[in-house]
Design a protein around this motif. Structure first.
Motif, mmCIF file in Angstrom:
data_model
loop_
_atom_site.group_PDB
_atom_site.id
_atom_site.type_symbol
_atom_site.label_atom_id
_atom_site.label_comp_id
_atom_site.label_asym_id
_atom_site.label_seq_id
_atom_site.Cartn_x
_atom_site.Cartn_y
_atom_site.Cartn_z
ATOM 1 N N GLY A 78 0.864 -1.182 0.000
ATOM 2 C CA GLY A 78 0.000 0.000 0.000
ATOM 3 C C GLY A 78 0.897 1.227 0.000
ATOM 4 O O GLY A 78 1.962 1.215 0.596
ATOM 5 N N VAL A 79 0.465 2.264 -0.701
ATOM 6 C CA VAL A 79 1.250 3.500 -0.747
ATOM 7 C C VAL A 79 0.346 4.681 -0.432
ATOM 8 O O VAL A 79 -0.740 4.809 -0.986
ATOM 9 N N LEU A 80 0.793 5.523 0.491
ATOM 10 C CA LEU A 80 0.077 6.766 0.777
ATOM 11 C C LEU A 80 1.018 7.924 0.488
ATOM 12 O O LEU A 80 2.103 8.008 1.052
ATOM 13 N N CYS A 81 0.601 8.786 -0.438
ATOM 14 C CA CYS A 81 1.446 9.923 -0.788
ATOM 15 C C CYS A 81 0.811 11.196 -0.219
ATOM 16 O O CYS A 81 -0.307 11.536 -0.548
ATOM 17 N N VAL A 82 1.542 11.835 0.681
ATOM 18 C CA VAL A 82 1.043 13.081 1.282
ATOM 19 C C VAL A 82 1.933 14.213 0.792
ATOM 20 O O VAL A 82 3.067 14.349 1.218
ATOM 21 N N ASP A 83 1.423 14.960 -0.165
ATOM 22 C CA ASP A 83 2.254 15.996 -0.766
ATOM 23 C C ASP A 83 1.449 17.287 -0.911
ATOM 24 O O ASP A 83 0.777 17.505 -1.907
ATOM 25 N N PRO A 84 1.509 18.131 0.117
ATOM 26 C CA PRO A 84 0.692 19.340 0.081
ATOM 27 C C PRO A 84 1.079 20.266 -1.062
ATOM 28 O O PRO A 84 0.256 21.045 -1.543
ATOM 29 N N SER A 85 2.327 20.183 -1.528
ATOM 30 C CA SER A 85 2.768 21.087 -2.594
ATOM 31 C C SER A 85 2.024 20.788 -3.889
ATOM 32 O O SER A 85 1.912 21.639 -4.762
ATOM 33 N N ALA A 115 -4.980 14.538 -0.148
ATOM 34 C CA ALA A 115 -5.004 15.977 -0.360
ATOM 35 C C ALA A 115 -5.052 16.664 0.998
ATOM 36 O O ALA A 115 -5.532 16.085 1.958
ATOM 37 N N THR A 116 -4.562 17.870 1.082
ATOM 38 C CA THR A 116 -4.575 18.524 2.389
ATOM 39 C C THR A 116 -5.573 19.664 2.457
ATOM 40 O O THR A 116 -5.934 20.098 3.518
ATOM 41 N N ARG A 117 -6.000 20.154 1.327
ATOM 42 C CA ARG A 117 -6.985 21.244 1.263
ATOM 43 C C ARG A 117 -6.618 22.406 2.181
ATOM 44 O O ARG A 117 -7.463 23.044 2.779
ATOM 45 N N VAL A 141 3.344 -4.288 3.491
ATOM 46 C CA VAL A 141 4.136 -3.085 3.693
ATOM 47 C C VAL A 141 3.291 -1.892 3.258
ATOM 48 O O VAL A 141 2.536 -1.970 2.288
ATOM 49 N N VAL A 142 3.362 -0.825 4.044
ATOM 50 C CA VAL A 142 2.688 0.421 3.653
ATOM 51 C C VAL A 142 3.761 1.502 3.557
ATOM 52 O O VAL A 142 4.474 1.778 4.521
ATOM 53 N N ILE A 143 3.903 2.056 2.357
ATOM 54 C CA ILE A 143 4.913 3.093 2.130
ATOM 55 C C ILE A 143 4.227 4.460 2.183
ATOM 56 O O ILE A 143 3.220 4.673 1.518
ATOM 57 N N VAL A 144 4.765 5.349 2.992
ATOM 58 C CA VAL A 144 4.207 6.705 3.083
ATOM 59 C C VAL A 144 5.237 7.676 2.540
ATOM 60 O O VAL A 144 6.348 7.767 3.054
#
Ligand SMILES: Nc1nc2c(ncn2[C@@H]2O[C@H](COP(=O)(O)OP(=O)(O)O)[C@@H](O)[C@H]2O)c(=O)[nH]1
Ligand SMILES: [Mg+2]
Length: 320
Positions: A78-85, A115-117, A141-144
């Protein structure tokens, strides 16, 4: 009830149900805690891998190669991408999407971006809940992926079992920024874009900085990679596995689980109380007090006390 059906489908490994449950948590909907309570018993099996570093360092390119490495070993990812830019640059996720097209077509890879809104508060704990949902779904595995620039990213990466910090040649001042916070918590360092000038100098810089770190059993490895050319990614995969083994054998993993359980309980408590407050603010008496505050007839702090004491009926004395 709708939610029960959704959770049932989730246990049947329905990816659409997985997406829907994640959305409930992402939006902090009223069902959030019900979802978490239901999935929690199946959590605790996934290895959580945090990948952080400045924008453009090649994190997504690296994650793409890591997914392949994990898939080659038969792991579900699993992949979670947190990219406010990305809300400003727009196309960032689109680029990732094209690059990772193969992963979208693999049933055992689940990719999600958050998304961070513009509201950063509360993002880190919600990211942590989303990781739990992927874990419960059966990911090994969860990749952040987070952009390592601010406190919020540091907060998110703290939830990872293995924290990978990516740097690249030519960072200059950003290297200085690495010294604060992130450097202390990194388990594996990656110097990406090793095909460009200055990579070895970055390795030397990191070695110097590592001397400043607090004494610990774990000595972070520094791995040189060319993510674009898939070079060094096997070594990175190995370094991650070595750290995972260290966590298990040293008892650190067990300690981390204890802290995590405690934090989860605290988080659930705070969210429950928030929900309770929102609910109570709907009753007439509370609205009257709010009206007085709004019109300037009542000191807002005093108004808060009145609501707490008379409507929420929580007995808090001054100074506590
Ligand atoms: N020269 C070189 N470029 C790379 C390497 N890895 C990634 N890139 C490029 O760096 C840019 C940013 O990559 P991306 O993975 O989106 O970075 P992120 O913002 O950290 O996720 C892209 O144009 C990649 O093709 C590498 O090892 N060498
Ligand atoms: Mg990226």
């Amino acid at each position: 009830m709708e939610l029960e059906k959704l959770i049932e489908r989730f246990w049947q490994k329905d990816r659409q149900a997985l997406s829907k449950l994640i959305t409930i948590v992402e939006n902090n909907s009223p069902y959030m805690l019900d979802v978490m309570k239901a999935v929690y018993p199946m959590t605790g099996k996934a290895h959580i891998l945090g990948v952080t570093g400045p924008p453009g360092a090649g994190k997504s390119t690296l994650v793409d190669k890591l997914i392949k490495a994990f898939r080659n070993e038969g792991h579900k990812v699993g992949v979670l991408c947190v990219d406010p830019s990305s809300i400003y640059s727009g196309g960032a996720f689109l680029g990732d999407r094209i690059r990772m097209q193969w992963a979208y077509e693999d049933d055992d890879v689940y990719l999600r971006s958050m998304a961070t809104r513009g509201e950063l508060g509360g993002l880190a704990p919600r990211a942590s809940e989303i990781i739990k949902i992927m874990d419960a779904f059966g990911k090994d595995v969860v990749i952040v992926e987070t952009v390592g620039v601010g406190q919020m990213e540091a907060d998110i990466i703290r939830y990872a079992d293995t924290k990978v910090v990516v740097s690249v040649p030519g960072l200059g001042d950003q290297m200085q920024a690495l010294k604060g916070g992130i450097l202390e918590i990194a388990d594996v360092f990656v110097v990406n874009k090793a095909d460009t000038n200055g990579a070895l100098e970055v390795v030397d810089d990191l070695k110097m900085m590592l001397h400043l770190r607090k004494e610990s059993d774990w000595k972070p490895e520094i791995v040189l990679t060319e993510a674009l050319n898939n070079k060094g990614t096997t070594e990175l995969y190995q370094a991650i596995q070595t750290h995972k083994n260290y966590l298990n054998e040293s008892g650190t993993a067990a300690l981390m689980s204890q802290t995590r359980r405690e934090h989860t309980c605290l988080y659930a408590m705070k969210e429950t109380i928030k929900k309770y407050i929102d609910h109570k603010m709907e009753i007439e008496e509370a609205k009257l007090i709010q009206k007085k505050v709004r019109e300037g007839g009542l000191n807002p702090y005093q108004g808060a006390n009145e609501i707490i004491n008379n409507i929420l009926k929580i007995n808090i004395r001054e100074g506590e």
